[in-house]
Design an enzyme around this catalytic site. Structure first.
Site, mmCIF file in Angstrom:
data_model
loop_
_atom_site.group_PDB
_atom_site.id
_atom_site.type_symbol
_atom_site.label_atom_id
_atom_site.label_comp_id
_atom_site.label_asym_id
_atom_site.label_seq_id
_atom_site.Cartn_x
_atom_site.Cartn_y
_atom_site.Cartn_z
ATOM 1 N N GLU A 1 43.637 28.224 45.245
ATOM 2 C CA GLU A 1 42.486 28.966 44.567
ATOM 3 C C GLU A 1 43.333 29.606 43.532
ATOM 4 O O GLU A 1 43.954 30.811 43.880
ATOM 5 C CB GLU A 1 41.824 29.753 45.706
ATOM 6 C CG GLU A 1 40.588 30.333 44.739
ATOM 7 C CD GLU A 1 40.609 31.661 44.384
ATOM 8 O OE1 GLU A 1 40.516 31.703 42.862
ATOM 9 O OE2 GLU A 1 40.656 32.832 44.888
ATOM 10 N N GLU B 1 45.242 34.555 31.724
ATOM 11 C CA GLU B 1 44.807 35.702 32.769
ATOM 12 C C GLU B 1 45.593 36.915 32.579
ATOM 13 O O GLU B 1 46.734 36.675 32.673
ATOM 14 C CB GLU B 1 44.877 35.103 33.941
ATOM 15 C CG GLU B 1 44.010 35.701 34.971
ATOM 16 C CD GLU B 1 44.034 35.157 36.571
ATOM 17 O OE1 GLU B 1 42.904 35.362 37.207
ATOM 18 O OE2 GLU B 1 44.852 34.630 37.023
ATOM 19 N N LYS C 1 51.548 34.585 55.066
ATOM 20 C CA LYS C 1 52.632 35.457 54.234
ATOM 21 C C LYS C 1 51.617 36.116 53.407
ATOM 22 O O LYS C 1 51.212 35.534 52.264
ATOM 23 C CB LYS C 1 53.536 34.572 53.468
ATOM 24 C CG LYS C 1 54.739 35.196 52.873
ATOM 25 C CD LYS C 1 54.397 35.622 51.607
ATOM 26 C CE LYS C 1 55.447 36.513 50.839
ATOM 27 N NZ LYS C 1 55.093 37.321 49.588
ATOM 28 N N ASN D 1 45.128 41.417 45.697
ATOM 29 C CA ASN D 1 43.873 42.124 45.326
ATOM 30 C C ASN D 1 42.923 42.339 46.488
ATOM 31 O O ASN D 1 42.104 43.240 46.525
ATOM 32 C CB ASN D 1 43.341 41.395 44.021
ATOM 33 C CG ASN D 1 42.982 39.977 44.505
ATOM 34 O OD1 ASN D 1 43.533 39.232 45.096
ATOM 35 N ND2 ASN D 1 41.904 39.367 43.755
#
Length: 486
Positions: free
Chosen positions: A247, A379, A173, A150
């Site tokens: 995260e 999510e 990566k 994103n």
């Protein structure tokens, strides 16, 4: 058609296998990038290890590292427009948003360049008169950074800038969907003067990330992505006791009280969920609105949502681009179907865009959502807003915290006492008051609960890339009883 090799030990390396990167706006391949192998991961880790252990990077002073980081920041500033075009082409986000990110990225490197020579230990008051004790903060070592599609370079910078300041080396990566900007960035690292092996890039599918996670030569894995993937990474890293910072996902509540400025709040809600096509970990995907202003706020939000202009991410008038890839579009569609089966209703949107087709989905507002529905608990990572009513402050806090996530939240109110009172009760790593989706290089970012481990940005981040060493110095030089401690 652009074609890239791997970036290992300061040079581009021809790939043994390759894959195509698709432009999500038109569905056409526009670049060829490597699909790396486990052997190529080995080579990259070995290069990073040499650079850290015996290369010139390991002998540099903190001031020298900071100077290189400032040079890199200047190069990013120079090339921001080109790099933003590349990233927008690769992931479908608005060019103007990507340009804003790239123009802001130099500030991260300037900030941490200034912090590099301020990593200092302490002198420790000794409980023994014959000892002088001090501590050192030393670089952790080789970092394996795994980044999402994103915001590839912004989220890499969250890791790279503090890691470089601390003295670490990197093997990166990036997502297989968005590898090009990271490979282009690698060239700028060389131009800035970073020694060979400090920054390496191995692109490819999931097996590349898996090889990096289990590699015994990696001292830390820094990952941004989905929570379930983060759990797999944490388990894999545990085999070698490799440190991790994660995260992860969110289901962040955007809480609007009856005394809020509803025009301002409506704009914040729109930005929080439809900015970046909802493809951001901090998306305000749950709108909690007090019953007394529910209808009034909903009218404002639905009206503005219907006006959102979908289209070419490169066009100045476009407000929302496509979903980044087909698997993500399929996921968004599946969640819409589940939400309707569970009893939610569509206030606007809810379909693929009939004019644009492809990977475009209409920005969607769902009403009659309750917090026990899947759409409110999992999510989605897409442009779907779930609207949930609440009665009073206690009810709002209860609903907001009733989630396995804890990345972000927002409170909209003109009552300063309520604003701070609620912010203190929310179990989230970031809380905005009368704002949404704001981050800073100087402010820690990360999550509670299943939204992650560790913090990025600010002074907290650089500690994630260091070890603390305690040094005891005997002062008398006299022989002591070998069977007595101290």
């Amino acid at each position: 058609m652009r074609e890239y090799g791997l970036f290992i030990d300061g040079q581009e390396v021809p790939a043994s296998h390759s894959m195509k990167s698709l432009n999500p706006y038109n569905g056409q391949p526009w670049a060829i990038v490597p699909d790396g192998t486990e052997e190529e991961v080995d080579h990259a880790v070995a290069a990073a290890r040499r650079a850290f252990d015996t290369g010139p990077w390991g002998r540099m002073t903190a001031q020298q590292r900071g100077a290189l980081m400032r040079s890199l920041a200047d190069i990013i500033k120079r090339d921001a427009e080109e790099l933003a075009r590349i990233e927008s082409t690769d992931n479908g986000k608005l060019y103007r948003e990507m340009l804003g990110q790239w123009q802001y990225l130099p500030e991260y490197y300037y900030y941490y360049a200034g912090m590099a020579d301020k990593l200092q230990g302490d002198t420790v008051p000794s409980d023994r008169p014959n000892f002088f004790i001090y501590t050192r903060r030393e670089a952790l070592g080789v970092v394996g950074a795994i980044t999402p599609w994103n915001s590839p370079m912004l989220l890499l910078t969250f890791k790279l800038a503090p890691g470089l300041a601390a003295g670490c080396t990197f093997v990166v990566k990036p997502s297989e969907h968005t590898s090009v900007s990271t490979l282009e960035f690698a060239k700028r690292m060389t131009e800035a003067g970073f020694p060979d092996g400090v920054f390496n890039v191995v692109t490819g599918m999931g097996h590349v990330g898996a090889a990096l996670v289990k590699h015994p030569g990696v001292d830390k894995i820094a990952f941004t992505g989905a929570t379930e993937t983060g759990k797999v990474i944490a388990a894999g890293a545990a085999r070698n006791l490799t440190r991790v910072s994660l995260e992860l996902g969110g289901k962040s509540p955007n809480i609007v009280f009856e005394d809020a400025d509803l025009d301002v709040a409506a704009n914040g809600v729109i930005a929080g969920i439809f900015g970046a096509t909802g493809q951001t970990c901090m998306a305000g995907s749950r709108l909690l609105v007090q019953e007394s202003v529910h209808d009034e706020l909903l009218e404002r939000i639905v009206g503005r949502t219907r006006e959102i202009r979908l289209g070419d991410p490169m066009a100045a008038e476009t407000e929302m681009g496509p979903v980044a890839n087909q698997p993500q579009l399929d996921k968004v569609q599946e969640y819409l179907e589940v939400a309707l089966k569970d009893g939610a209703k569509v206030a606007c949107g809810g379909k693929l865009d009939p004019m644009l087709g492809g990977l475009f989905v209409q920005p969607t507002v769902l009403i009659d959502v309750t917090n026990d529905m899947r759409i409110a608990r999992e999510e989605v990572f897409g442009p779907i807003l779930s609207v949930i009513r609440f009665k009073d402050e206690a009810d709002a806090v209860r609903i907001a915290n009733d989630t396995r996530f804890g990345l972000a939240a927002a409170v909209w109110t003109q009552n300063v006492h309520r604003a701070h009172r609620v912010a203190h009760q929310l179990r989230a790593g970031t809380v905005w008051i009368n704002a949404y989706r704001v981050v800073s290089y100087a402010t820690p970012f990360g999550g509670y609960k299943e939204s992650g481990i560790g913090r990025e940005n600010g002074m907290d981040a650089i500690r994630e890339y260091t070890e603390t060493k305690s040094v005891y110095v005997e002062l008398t030089g006299q022989p002591r009883d070998p069977f007595t401690l101290g």
